[in-house]
Design a protein around this motif. Structure first.
Motif, PDB file in Angstrom:
ATOM      1  N   GLU A 175      35.631   0.873 -38.098  1.00 37.39           N
ATOM      2  CA  GLU A 175      34.393   0.642 -37.382  1.00 37.39           C
ATOM      3  C   GLU A 175      33.923  -0.806 -37.546  1.00 37.39           C
ATOM      4  O   GLU A 175      33.485  -1.458 -36.585  1.00 37.39           O
ATOM      5  CB  GLU A 175      33.303   1.598 -37.898  1.00 37.39           C
ATOM      6  CG  GLU A 175      31.977   1.477 -37.153  1.00 37.39           C
ATOM      7  CD  GLU A 175      32.107   1.837 -35.679  1.00 37.39           C
ATOM      8  OE1 GLU A 175      31.329   1.290 -34.873  1.00 37.39           O
ATOM      9  OE2 GLU A 175      33.012   2.628 -35.324  1.00 37.39           O
ATOM     10  N   ARG A 176      34.042  -1.323 -38.799  1.00 44.27           N
ATOM     11  CA  ARG A 176      33.644  -2.729 -39.001  1.00 44.27           C
ATOM     12  C   ARG A 176      34.582  -3.686 -38.240  1.00 44.27           C
ATOM     13  O   ARG A 176      34.139  -4.678 -37.670  1.00 44.27           O
ATOM     14  CB  ARG A 176      33.656  -3.047 -40.503  1.00 44.27           C
ATOM     15  CG  ARG A 176      33.043  -4.432 -40.797  1.00 44.27           C
ATOM     16  CD  ARG A 176      33.010  -4.690 -42.281  1.00 44.27           C
ATOM     17  NE  ARG A 176      32.222  -3.692 -42.969  1.00 44.27           N
ATOM     18  CZ  ARG A 176      30.886  -3.701 -43.035  1.00 44.27           C
ATOM     19  NH1 ARG A 176      30.201  -4.649 -42.427  1.00 44.27           N
ATOM     20  NH2 ARG A 176      30.225  -2.772 -43.701  1.00 44.27           N
ATOM     21  N   ARG A 178      36.174  -3.003 -35.475  1.00 44.98           N
ATOM     22  CA  ARG A 178      35.815  -2.946 -34.048  1.00 44.98           C
ATOM     23  C   ARG A 178      34.573  -3.785 -33.769  1.00 44.98           C
ATOM     24  O   ARG A 178      34.492  -4.494 -32.754  1.00 44.98           O
ATOM     25  CB  ARG A 178      35.543  -1.497 -33.638  1.00 44.98           C
ATOM     26  CG  ARG A 178      36.783  -0.631 -33.542  1.00 44.98           C
ATOM     27  CD  ARG A 178      36.436   0.690 -32.869  1.00 44.98           C
ATOM     28  NE  ARG A 178      37.556   1.619 -32.901  1.00 44.98           N
ATOM     29  CZ  ARG A 178      37.751   2.516 -33.853  1.00 44.98           C
ATOM     30  NH1 ARG A 178      36.869   2.635 -34.853  1.00 44.98           N
ATOM     31  NH2 ARG A 178      38.800   3.318 -33.812  1.00 44.98           N
ATOM     32  N   ALA A 179      33.599  -3.695 -34.670  1.00 42.52           N
ATOM     33  CA  ALA A 179      32.363  -4.459 -34.476  1.00 42.52           C
ATOM     34  C   ALA A 179      32.643  -5.971 -34.502  1.00 42.52           C
ATOM     35  O   ALA A 179      32.115  -6.734 -33.686  1.00 42.52           O
ATOM     36  CB  ALA A 179      31.329  -4.069 -35.541  1.00 42.52           C
ATOM     37  N   GLU A 180      33.505  -6.373 -35.468  1.00 42.69           N
ATOM     38  CA  GLU A 180      33.835  -7.796 -35.557  1.00 42.69           C
ATOM     39  C   GLU A 180      34.618  -8.257 -34.326  1.00 42.69           C
ATOM     40  O   GLU A 180      34.416  -9.365 -33.815  1.00 42.69           O
ATOM     41  CB  GLU A 180      34.635  -8.062 -36.833  1.00 42.69           C
ATOM     42  CG  GLU A 180      33.837  -7.937 -38.112  1.00 42.69           C
ATOM     43  CD  GLU A 180      32.724  -8.971 -38.180  1.00 42.69           C
ATOM     44  OE1 GLU A 180      32.902 -10.087 -37.651  1.00 42.69           O
ATOM     45  OE2 GLU A 180      31.658  -8.651 -38.727  1.00 42.69           O
ATOM     46  N   ALA A 182      34.396  -6.943 -31.309  1.00 47.30           N
ATOM     47  CA  ALA A 182      33.447  -7.010 -30.201  1.00 47.30           C
ATOM     48  C   ALA A 182      32.577  -8.262 -30.298  1.00 47.30           C
ATOM     49  O   ALA A 182      32.301  -8.934 -29.282  1.00 47.30           O
ATOM     50  CB  ALA A 182      32.576  -5.758 -30.182  1.00 47.30           C
ATOM     51  N   ARG A 183      32.165  -8.604 -31.530  1.00 47.71           N
ATOM     52  CA  ARG A 183      31.355  -9.812 -31.705  1.00 47.71           C
ATOM     53  C   ARG A 183      32.152 -11.065 -31.334  1.00 47.71           C
ATOM     54  O   ARG A 183      31.634 -11.988 -30.682  1.00 47.71           O
ATOM     55  CB  ARG A 183      30.874  -9.890 -33.159  1.00 47.71           C
ATOM     56  CG  ARG A 183      29.968 -11.103 -33.422  1.00 47.71           C
ATOM     57  CD  ARG A 183      29.684 -11.240 -34.909  1.00 47.71           C
ATOM     58  NE  ARG A 183      30.924 -11.428 -35.668  1.00 47.71           N
ATOM     59  CZ  ARG A 183      31.581 -12.584 -35.739  1.00 47.71           C
ATOM     60  NH1 ARG A 183      31.127 -13.652 -35.100  1.00 47.71           N
ATOM     61  NH2 ARG A 183      32.675 -12.666 -36.457  1.00 47.71           N
TER      62      ARG A 183
END
Length: 533
Positions: A175-176, A178-180, A182-183
């Protein structure tokens, strides 16, 4: 009449030259372009860095995390199957999962080296996995095969709880990641938008600079130059009183001033030259009239000399025939000298008349076949050629546009000289060569006669210049001078080859086209009627 330069209207003219204006404009443009280029380079570098991070780190890290999850699931499946059945084949996925785990963990450690939070997530995955392996996987894998290990049933609840912790840690890690990712994608999109706007701004600034430079050149250089050119054309058209306008940078104004100074000086010189031209026209008219009268006088004098010479020659020959042998030897000698002198004087006058006609009295140029001219020349000289036993050969001769009469005189003099100036101990051998030399034809007349010393190579073409006495070789000394005049009239040159030692070699050129039209003076003299002989 001379005029003055008109000062530019409006504001005070600049003291800067064209070079100074160009330097300032180029420096300002380079400064602006340097700032824009540095900004563009930074944006491009930022875009490349984000793209590299996304391609080289974020996407590979996400993919490796999925592979690590798959390896962990393989371990869990293998341990669960072995724990339920005791069959050794179930340990194969477990062992393969252990190998993949170490590989993918090392890859993730390298990919996430600069990301502290991502490394913490990986460490939590490793800690949860270590707990599961220490409490469940290793003891079960160490049990002997055959029957289900009793440890499986004893720690079934603990195994499920421990692996759920592993799954949770892996899910948090993914999840982290994916977030990174996306950022990073958002940063890349924002940077690309900034890059596009920046390059659009750079393009607009470049277009603006180009427009400013064009307009500056048009106003500061082109317009003054166009005005200067217009004034110069007006002056060149004959209006020398038209002043030259001064405008533009300092150097263009100086140029305008120098041109205007030249215009004023030309105006003064034209006034002087106009007066000189009027005087020269008057002198030219007097000179043309004088030349026409002199040529008329020469012809009249030459023809008037013919009559007394004919009488002297006739009566001396009559004396020789009637009283030859009746007087003493001295009287016969005197009569012979008088007859010879009268004949030679008549020959000399005829040769002078022929020489004066070259370049003055000429027929319309026509296509002349030099082969036919050579045949006629050999026919005219046939008696002398036969008496000398001469051998004459020649290359195929071309046709050219010329005066046919003068071509006959040219070949007759050259072949006649080659036969006349022979060695007493050998028969003359004469060779006429021809070759194309650029736009001209090059002819050579080579013989094996007495030759011409190099020191006399130019003297032989001067009228009345003889290298031998008339007792040794008869003639008037006009032949080669006439050849030179004919050749030059037809646009060529003639000379003696100083390198040839086995006789004489005369080399000359002829143009294949008709000679230029006669000059004004020649036309004027040509219009004078020639008295009949």
């Amino acid at each position: 009449m001379t005029g003055k330069m008109r000062p530019p209207r409006g504001r005070r003219p600049s003291a800067w030259t064209t070079r100074q204006w160009l330097r300032a404009g180029v420096a300002a443009s380079l400064a602006v372009l340097t700032v824009l280029g540095m900004t563009g380079a930074w944006v491009l570098g930022r875009t490349a860095a984000i793209s590299s991070e996304l391609v080289d780190r974020r996407f590979p890290a996400m993919s490796t995390a999925f592979r690590l999850e798959s390896a962990l699931l393989n371990q869990e499946s293998g341990i669960r199957g072995y724990g339920l059945t005791g069959t050794p084949e179930f340990l194969e996925p477990y062992r393969r999962g252990l190998t993949d785990q170490h590989t993918y963990t090392a890859q993730l450690t390298e990919l996430l080296d600069a990301d502290t939070r991502a490394r913490d997530d990986l460490r939590r995955v490793q800690d949860a996995l270590s707990t599961w392996q220490e409490r469940i996987a290793r003891p079960v894998a160490a049990s002997p095969p055959g029957a289900p290990p009793p440890l499986t049933a004893e720690r079934a609840a603990e195994a499920e709880t421990a692996f759920d912790a592993v799954r949770q840690a892996v899910a948090d890690q993914q999840e982290r990641l994916r977030a990174e990712r996306a950022r990073t994608r958002a940063d890349l999109a924002a940077t690309m938008r900034l890059r596009n706007w920046l390059f659009a701004a750079i393009a607009a600034v470049i277009v603006l600079l180009a427009g400013l430079v064009f307009e500056g050149l048009r106003r500061g250089i082109n317009r003054p130059l166009e005005q200067l050119a217009a004034d110069a054309r007006t002056v060149a058209a004959g209006d020398f009183g038209h002043p030259i306008t001064s405008a533009g940078p300092a150097d263009l104004r100086r140029l305008s001033g120098e041109i205007d100074f030249m215009r004023r000086r030309l105006l003064r010189e034209l006034a002087v030259s106009e007066e000189a031209r009027r005087r020269l026209d008057a002198q030219t008219a007097d000179l043309q009239r004088s030349n026409a009268e002199l040529e008329q006088f020469a012809y009249v004098a030459s023809h008037d000399l013919q009559e007394p010479l004919r009488k002297v020659s006739s009566f001396t020959q009559l004396l020789q025939r009637r009283y030859g042998g009746q007087l003493d030897a001295k009287a016969d000698q005197y009569i012979g000298i008088a007859v010879d002198g009268a004949n030679r004087m008549q020959t000399l006058i005829n040769d002078l008349l022929d020489f004066s006609r070259v370049g003055r009295v000429h027929h319309d140029p026509v296509e002349v076949d030099l082969e036919a001219v050579m045949e006629r020349t050999l026919s005219v000289l046939s008696i002398g050629i036969e008496e000398a036993g001469a051998s004459i050969t020649h290359d195929p001769l071309p046709s050219l546009v010329a005066d046919p009469t003068q071509m006959g005189m040219l070949w007759q003099n050259l072949i006649g000289n080659a036969v006349k100036f022979r060695r007493p101990d050998r028969a003359p051998e004469i060779r006429v060569g021809v070759a194309r030399e650029g736009e001209l034809w090059r002819f050579t007349v080579t013989d094996n006669g007495i030759g011409i010393d190099p020191e006399y190579a130019d003297k032989v073409f001067v009228i009345f210049q003889r290298l031998h006495t008339k007792d040794v070789y008869p003639g008037s000394g006009i032949g080669l001078a006439m050849c030179k005049k004919i050749v030059e009239f037809h646009g060529g040159t003639i000379s003696v080859d100083p390198e040839y030692r086995d006789g004489a070699r005369i080399s000359f050129t002829l143009a294949p086209e008709a000679p230029p039209a006669p000059s004004t003076i020649a036309e004027a003299t040509r219009a004078t009627p020639e008295p009949a002989p």
